[in-house]
Design a protein around this motif. Structure first.
Motif, PDB file in Angstrom:
ATOM      1  N   GLN A   1      12.188   3.136  -4.686  1.00 14.70           N
ATOM      2  CA  GLN A   1      12.378   3.436  -2.981  1.00 14.70           C
ATOM      3  C   GLN A   1      11.837   2.120  -2.458  1.00 14.70           C
ATOM      4  N   SER A   2      12.315   1.211  -1.278  1.00 15.60           N
ATOM      5  CA  SER A   2      11.855   0.137  -0.404  1.00 15.60           C
ATOM      6  C   SER A   2      11.063   1.550   0.604  1.00 15.60           C
ATOM      7  N   GLY A   3      11.083   1.691   1.538  1.00 14.33           N
ATOM      8  CA  GLY A   3      10.141   2.343   2.335  1.00 14.33           C
ATOM      9  C   GLY A   3       9.307   1.356   2.304  1.00 14.33           C
TER      10      GLY A   3
ATOM     11  N   GLN B   1       0.607   9.736  -2.700  1.00 14.94           N
ATOM     12  CA  GLN B   1       0.143   8.190  -4.146  1.00 14.94           C
ATOM     13  C   GLN B   1      -0.767   8.779  -4.576  1.00 14.94           C
TER      14      GLN B   1
ATOM     15  N   GLY C   1       6.673   8.004  -3.283  1.00 16.44           N
ATOM     16  CA  GLY C   1       5.260   7.357  -3.129  1.00 16.44           C
ATOM     17  C   GLY C   1       4.955   6.793  -4.427  1.00 16.44           C
TER      18      GLY C   1
ATOM     19  N   TYR D   1       9.674   6.022  -6.562  1.00 21.63           N
ATOM     20  CA  TYR D   1       8.098   5.308  -6.986  1.00 21.63           C
ATOM     21  C   TYR D   1       8.590   4.006  -5.370  1.00 21.63           C
ATOM     22  N   SER D   2       7.385   3.934  -4.768  1.00 21.17           N
ATOM     23  CA  SER D   2       7.587   3.532  -3.989  1.00 21.17           C
ATOM     24  C   SER D   2       7.607   1.567  -4.238  1.00 21.17           C
TER      25      SER D   2
ATOM     26  N   ASN E   1       6.511  -0.621  -2.078  1.00 26.94           N
ATOM     27  CA  ASN E   1       5.492  -1.392  -0.697  1.00 26.94           C
ATOM     28  C   ASN E   1       4.489  -1.028  -1.591  1.00 26.94           C
TER      29      ASN E   1
END
Length: 239
Positions: free
Chosen positions: A157-159, A69, A92, A112-113, A115
């Motif tokens: 990404q949606s994690g 991150q 991340g 890329y997250s 979240n």
């Protein structure tokens, strides 16, 4: 590092642990090759499936995903990738905008997250927060535009998202922060498929590909847009 036989819980410990695993895999392959050439007079190396699984990564035929991150984490992941000639993917990427040049130079991709960090609801209105935390929150949805400007391949990404609706909502916010809508759609579709190594099967509308499709009432990222049809493998499942 953590106590006992646990996985390390510090950045330095994690890097040392992963680096040692790659070194052990290299040594194990060299020992196996030496034994194959001259089996007489030496003990046969014991196989280690865990280390053998790293060999495609060392050969450059399998990409390696690094969960990173902060800018320092991304730089260290790229340094390790360079040391072992790995094909890196940054997962991340919260501060990827700060190291975009290094990511581009390494031909790395970013998952890329969406979240993204938000102000904790339990935090008092007048409570102070570290400058780095404030900067991360302010820049989080500007980072995808920075990756696009730098010419870095990335996907969303949606994690970790608690509410699935926030995935598309945050992608729309990234568009409002300067990411071209075409680039955002690519990060949700063919860009993601390419990074996953599945672009020959999914990610775009082409003959022979799996038809996972949504149809919307308008611009995907407009607040008033609704999903009117959903097709999975070419079959209508929602109307």
């Amino acid at each position: 590092p953590g106590a006992g036989d646990g996985y390390p819980n510090s950045l330095m410990g994690i890097i040392a642990y992963v680096r040692q695993a790659f070194l052990d895999a290299q040594y194990g392959r060299a020992a196996a090759q030496a034994y194959a050439r001259h089996p007489g007079g030496q003990e046969r190396p014991l196989p280690d499936p865990g280390l053998e699984a790293l060999l495609p990564a060392l050969d450059g035929t399998l990409p390696v995903a690094f969960a990173a991150q902060e800018d320092r984490e991304i730089r260290r992941a790229l340094k390790m990738a360079a040391e072992f000639k790995l094909d890196p993917i940054i997962v991340g990427g919260l501060e990827a905008d700060q190291v975009a040049a290094e990511i581009k130079a390494a031909s790395a991709r970013v998952i890329y997250s969406l979240n993204v960090p938000t102000r904790p609801k339990t935090l008092a209105p007048d409570a102070d927060e570290p400058i780095r935390v404030l900067r991360q929150r302010a820049a989080a949805l500007k980072t995808p535009a920075a990756l696009e400007r730098a010419g870095i391949a990335f996907a969303f990404q949606s994690g970790g998202l608690k509410d699935p609706k926030d995935f598309l909502k945050n992608a729309a916010k990234a568009v409002k922060e300067g990411l071209p809508s075409e680039a955002a759609i690519r990060a949700l579709t063919i860009g993601a498929a390419r990074i996953a190594g599945a672009a020959d099967r999914i990610g775009s509308l082409e003959p022979g590909k799996i038809a996972n499709v949504i149809v919307t009432s308008g611009d995907l990222f407009a607040d008033s847009t609704t999903i009117t049809h959903v097709l999975v493998d070419g079959r209508l499942v929602r109307r």
